[in-house]
Design a protein around this motif. Sequence first.
Motif, short mmCIF file in Angstrom:
data_model
loop_
_atom_site.label_atom_id
_atom_site.label_comp_id
_atom_site.label_asym_id
_atom_site.label_seq_id
_atom_site.Cartn_x
_atom_site.Cartn_y
_atom_site.Cartn_z
N PHE A 278 0.86 -1.18 0.00
CA PHE A 278 0.00 0.00 0.00
C PHE A 278 0.89 1.23 0.00
CE2 PHE A 278 -2.15 -3.49 2.04
CZ PHE A 278 -3.41 -3.48 1.45
N GLU A 279 0.68 2.12 -0.98
CA GLU A 279 1.48 3.33 -1.09
C GLU A 279 0.58 4.56 -1.05
OE1 GLU A 279 5.06 3.51 -3.69
OE2 GLU A 279 4.15 1.78 -4.66
N GLY A 280 1.17 5.70 -0.63
CA GLY A 280 0.39 6.93 -0.55
C GLY A 280 -0.71 6.78 0.47
N LYS A 281 -1.87 7.35 0.19
CA LYS A 281 -3.02 7.23 1.10
C LYS A 281 -4.05 6.30 0.49
CE LYS A 281 -6.43 9.83 3.78
NZ LYS A 281 -6.96 11.16 4.18
N VAL A 282 -4.33 5.22 1.20
CA VAL A 282 -5.29 4.21 0.76
C VAL A 282 -6.37 4.08 1.82
CG1 VAL A 282 -5.64 1.79 0.15
CG2 VAL A 282 -3.54 2.97 -0.57
N VAL A 283 -7.63 4.14 1.40
CA VAL A 283 -8.76 4.01 2.31
C VAL A 283 -9.58 2.80 1.88
CG1 VAL A 283 -10.82 5.11 3.25
CG2 VAL A 283 -8.83 6.51 2.66
N LEU A 284 -9.78 1.85 2.79
CA LEU A 284 -10.56 0.66 2.53
C LEU A 284 -11.82 0.68 3.39
CD1 LEU A 284 -7.70 -2.02 2.66
CD2 LEU A 284 -8.51 -0.74 0.67
N GLY A 285 -12.97 0.49 2.76
CA GLY A 285 -14.23 0.49 3.49
C GLY A 285 -14.44 -0.80 4.28
N ASN A 286 -15.60 -0.92 4.90
CA ASN A 286 -15.93 -2.10 5.69
C ASN A 286 -16.06 -3.33 4.78
OD1 ASN A 286 -16.16 -0.50 8.03
ND2 ASN A 286 -18.30 -0.03 7.57
N GLY A 287 -15.58 -4.45 5.29
CA GLY A 287 -15.79 -5.71 4.59
C GLY A 287 -15.00 -5.90 3.31
N VAL A 288 -14.01 -5.08 3.06
CA VAL A 288 -13.19 -5.24 1.86
C VAL A 288 -12.30 -6.47 2.01
CG1 VAL A 288 -11.32 -4.22 0.50
CG2 VAL A 288 -13.23 -2.80 1.27
N CYS A 294 -1.38 -7.96 -4.16
CA CYS A 294 -2.02 -6.77 -4.74
C CYS A 294 -1.23 -5.52 -4.37
CB CYS A 294 -3.46 -6.65 -4.25
SG CYS A 294 -4.55 -7.95 -4.90
N HIS A 295 -1.34 -4.50 -5.21
CA HIS A 295 -0.61 -3.24 -5.02
C HIS A 295 -1.61 -2.10 -5.16
CE1 HIS A 295 3.09 -0.59 -6.26
NE2 HIS A 295 2.39 -0.08 -5.26
N LEU A 296 -1.86 -1.38 -4.06
CA LEU A 296 -2.82 -0.28 -4.05
C LEU A 296 -2.10 1.01 -3.72
CD1 LEU A 296 -4.60 -2.88 -3.66
CD2 LEU A 296 -6.22 -1.42 -2.42
N LYS A 297 -2.38 2.06 -4.49
CA LYS A 297 -1.70 3.34 -4.31
C LYS A 297 -2.71 4.48 -4.45
CE LYS A 297 2.00 6.20 -6.27
NZ LYS A 297 3.05 6.29 -7.34
N ASP A 298 -2.77 5.35 -3.44
CA ASP A 298 -3.60 6.56 -3.51
C ASP A 298 -5.00 6.27 -4.04
OD1 ASP A 298 -1.64 8.38 -2.55
OD2 ASP A 298 -0.65 8.32 -4.49
N CYS A 299 -5.73 5.41 -3.35
CA CYS A 299 -7.06 5.03 -3.84
C CYS A 299 -8.04 4.89 -2.69
CB CYS A 299 -6.99 3.73 -4.65
SG CYS A 299 -6.34 2.33 -3.72
N ILE A 313 -4.07 -1.09 -8.31
CA ILE A 313 -5.00 0.04 -8.31
C ILE A 313 -4.20 1.30 -8.00
CG2 ILE A 313 -7.08 1.05 -7.33
CD1 ILE A 313 -7.92 -1.73 -6.45
N ASP A 314 -4.27 2.30 -8.88
CA ASP A 314 -3.46 3.51 -8.73
C ASP A 314 -4.34 4.74 -8.96
OD1 ASP A 314 -1.56 5.50 -8.70
OD2 ASP A 314 -0.43 4.77 -10.42
N ASP A 315 -4.40 5.60 -7.93
CA ASP A 315 -5.09 6.87 -8.04
C ASP A 315 -6.50 6.70 -8.62
OD1 ASP A 315 -5.54 9.59 -7.88
OD2 ASP A 315 -4.40 10.10 -9.67
#
Length: 453
Positions: A278-288, A294-299, A313-315
């Motif tokens: 996880f890079e930058g700011k990543v916000v995951l909701g409930n139950g994700v 996986c690679h998540l960035k600014d999402c 997932i990027d931006d």
Amino acid sequence: MSQDIVILAAGKGSRMKSAFSKVLHKVGGVAMVNRVLATASSITDAKLHLVVGHQGEQVEASCQAFATNIVWQNDPQGTGDALRRVAPFLQADGATLTLYGDVPLIRATTLKKMAKQSTSNTLVLLTISLDNPTGYGRIVRDEQNKVVAIVEQKDASESQLQINEVNTGILLAPNNHLQTWLADLTNNNAQGEYYLTDIIAMAARDGVEIVTVNPENEAEVAGVNDRVQLAALERELQSQQAIHLMQNGATLLDPSRIDVRGELITGQDVIIDVNCVFEGKVVLGNGVEIGPNCHLKDCVVGDNTIIKSNTLIDDSQVGDSCDLGPFARLRPGTQLANKAKIGNFVETKKARIGEGSKVNHLSYIGDTEMGANVNVGAGTITCNYDGVNKHLTQVADNVFIGSNTSLVAPIKVEEGATIAAGSTITKQVGEKQLAFARARQTNKDNWPRPVKK
């Protein structure tokens, strides 16, 4: 009391064996010196000073986001010499806190604890007791258990080498005394340097009270001299972040195999499989739920979305109850509405995908506005680039796009339209129309297949 904070970042760091300044090497995706500056910036009304030397232009450029007074130390002669360079810029009253650009995990809570002990006649030391104090300056106390001096390893006697309480290098000194002490420093020691620690004996001489504060753990005051130590602090930070995530309701299938290189915010009952970054700011909701690798960035990812293995997932913004992957790639500007599906080997870029729409297989959707309940067949691409400019593809609600279709932008497909498989669409398709654009098929009898010569 007003406060000056000095961050020492002038050293070469030759043991890193790097073309870059040591303090620019990253822990948790952030340059070490930037981490220290961010922590220092959380101290209210503090005036920041950054001492640079080796590759100082690089360090200064990296720290432009912070309101920092840059002070040069081109020919370093120790920590005391560094503070001497800053002395003309220190406030007349208040106190000066000394930090280090290669000690990245120091916590604001510890610094605030030191500040609470600070007065105009008090010097505050951050010390820690170690099982193996080799290499550290020893804290020397008198019969009344008062600190009277710090002796560096190379200058310590045999009895002093047995002391386990050591100096972390972090101290908070009153400016009304500090200026005099800095002027009195000498380099009469094994290293021929000006030790900032020599001011401890001066404080004791001048009747200034010396108090000690301890950090929460050893990692908080651990410095980096080589890449082995850098890797150790990286693991320590990741362990701390993993614990924080689990305490906030996330399940990590293996807490030792997650990398957070920024800020990760999770809702309740989030599940994260192994080797996710996880890079930058990543916000995951409930139950994700996030599968492995996986690679998540600014999402931002909405509630109850499932992200299958090897998805990037990027931006991007992902709605509730979406289904992504495996092997999907969402590039910057992608927005998925609720219940959208992006399947295996699908790439999107600057695409808005409507509620319930599906792009299941082997497709590229770029510069696209897609409505709700659209079904995109395998192998479909939006031809958004003409070699010079990007163009928009517009797909309305309830459109069915057959497999192996090319949509040559700019183009518009209206509501309820159907596009036959294998078509290259270059003109607008009207509401509920069927569009097919295929070359006429020709079959030849008795065609001789090529043979290997």
